[in-house]
Design a protein around this motif. Structure first.
Motif, PDB file in Angstrom:
ATOM      1  N   ARG A  84       0.805  -1.217   0.000  1.00 17.30           N
ATOM      2  CA  ARG A  84       0.000   0.000   0.000  1.00 17.30           C
ATOM      3  C   ARG A  84       0.840   1.271   0.000  1.00 17.30           C
ATOM      4  O   ARG A  84       0.493   2.226  -0.677  1.00 17.30           O
ATOM      5  N   PRO A 117       1.549   2.240  -5.405  1.00 16.53           N
ATOM      6  CA  PRO A 117       1.154   3.402  -6.207  1.00 16.53           C
ATOM      7  C   PRO A 117       1.823   4.699  -5.784  1.00 16.53           C
ATOM      8  O   PRO A 117       1.566   5.738  -6.371  1.00 16.53           O
ATOM      9  N   GLY A 142      -1.898   3.329 -10.231  1.00 14.15           N
ATOM     10  CA  GLY A 142      -2.291   1.964  -9.893  1.00 14.15           C
ATOM     11  C   GLY A 142      -2.653   1.101 -11.085  1.00 14.15           C
ATOM     12  O   GLY A 142      -3.416   0.133 -10.946  1.00 14.15           O
ATOM     13  N   GLY A 145      -1.498  -2.626 -10.695  1.00 11.55           N
ATOM     14  CA  GLY A 145      -2.358  -3.234  -9.684  1.00 11.55           C
ATOM     15  C   GLY A 145      -3.742  -3.521 -10.233  1.00 11.55           C
ATOM     16  O   GLY A 145      -4.339  -4.572  -9.953  1.00 11.55           O
ATOM     17  N   GLU A 146      -4.247  -2.612 -11.052  1.00 13.33           N
ATOM     18  CA  GLU A 146      -5.563  -2.816 -11.664  1.00 13.33           C
ATOM     19  C   GLU A 146      -5.528  -3.990 -12.633  1.00 13.33           C
ATOM     20  O   GLU A 146      -6.463  -4.794 -12.687  1.00 13.33           O
ATOM     21  N   LYS A 151      -6.615  -3.368  -7.533  1.00 16.50           N
ATOM     22  CA  LYS A 151      -6.945  -1.975  -7.233  1.00 16.50           C
ATOM     23  C   LYS A 151      -8.411  -1.836  -6.815  1.00 16.50           C
ATOM     24  O   LYS A 151      -9.297  -2.397  -7.451  1.00 16.50           O
ATOM     25  N   LYS A 153     -11.340   1.127  -4.890  1.00 16.95           N
ATOM     26  CA  LYS A 153     -11.619   2.497  -4.464  1.00 16.95           C
ATOM     27  C   LYS A 153     -12.069   2.484  -3.012  1.00 16.95           C
ATOM     28  O   LYS A 153     -12.928   1.699  -2.627  1.00 16.95           O
ATOM     29  N   THR A 179      -7.520   5.432  -4.144  1.00 17.43           N
ATOM     30  CA  THR A 179      -7.472   4.008  -4.448  1.00 17.43           C
ATOM     31  C   THR A 179      -6.216   3.388  -3.853  1.00 17.43           C
ATOM     32  O   THR A 179      -5.222   4.072  -3.603  1.00 17.43           O
ATOM     33  N   PRO A 181      -4.050  -0.780  -3.766  1.00 12.14           N
ATOM     34  CA  PRO A 181      -4.068  -2.198  -4.119  1.00 12.14           C
ATOM     35  C   PRO A 181      -4.301  -3.041  -2.863  1.00 12.14           C
ATOM     36  O   PRO A 181      -3.854  -2.681  -1.773  1.00 12.14           O
TER      37      PRO A 181
END
Length: 223
Positions: A84, A117, A142, A145-146, A151, A153, A179, A181
């Motif tokens: 994070r 991120p 991110g 991660g997405e 990822k 929100k 956001t 991860p």
């Protein structure tokens, strides 16, 4: 002491409001609610897992040098640790444990990188604060991660709490979106296949570094 035992000990002191934390239980309740909701929505189960092809990426290290997953995989298996940020004590303890285990990973020809991120200055702080010798990569907005399905929100009530705690994610990450991860650990084989995956919506739970050794040994035999 295992990594999880260290995390549990920290969590117990933090949630008990012991100095220097002195956190009221109302704050802990909000954090528990957010974790429970993230668990319930099933995102962790939808993230990339064993047998999936890992997304290919190139991210910058704190000095602006590009680091390519494709190039790292030419040398051997790749360990990814999504975390994070430097502001997260659980993440810092995990990074320290990975650093301690790094010689074992290197014996198996594996590379290790950590991804968050946060901006480059915060990544440099992660490296310095935790005495790391492996790369910390900045995942701008991110996006990687997405791609791994990590990822998410933050809910509005958690954003409000973070603001009250002066935990300014838009500043840490240079991203107006709130956001993060989910913490995750992967071992990727040289063909790009994920051989080990541990994704947990509960940020206080982390796998042990040695949990990856069987996958790394299989990857070395297969190489």
């Amino acid at each position: 002491m295992t990594l999880q035992a260290k995390l549990d000990a920290f969590k117990a002191d933090f949630e008990a409001g012991k100095p220097p934390y002195n956190v009221p239980y109302s704050v802990i309740e909000v954090m528990h609610r957010a974790t429970a909701e993230l668990k319930a929505n099933g995102q962790a189960e939808r993230a990339k897992g064993v047998g999936d092809k890992a997304p290919v990426f190139t991210l910058n290290d704190p000095d602006g040098n590009p680091v390519s997953s494709k190039e790292l995989l030419k040398k051997g298996p790749l360990i990814l640790s999504f975390y994070r940020g430097v502001w997260c004590p659980y993440c810092n303890m995990e990074l320290q444990a990975l650093q301690e285990a790094l010689p074992e990973f290197q014996k198996l020809s594996a590379s290790l990188v950590a991804i968050s991120p946060q901006t480059a200055p915060n990544s440099r702080k992660s490296t310095r604060q935790n005495n790391l010798t492996f790369p910390i990569l900045s995942d701008e907005k991110g996006k990687v991660g997405e791609a791994f399905g990590l990822k998410f929100k933050l809910p509005d009530y958690l954003v409000d709490l973070y603001k009250n705690l002066k935990n300014d994610l838009p500043s840490f990450n240079d991203d107006p979106e709130w956001t993060l991860p989910m913490p995750a650990r992967y071992v990727i084989g040289q063909d790009g296949t994920i051989l080990y995956a541990e994704v947990n919506p509960d940020y206080t739970r982390r796998p042990e570094p040695e949990d990856m050794l069987p996958a790394l040994k299989r990857a070395k035999i297969a190489a």
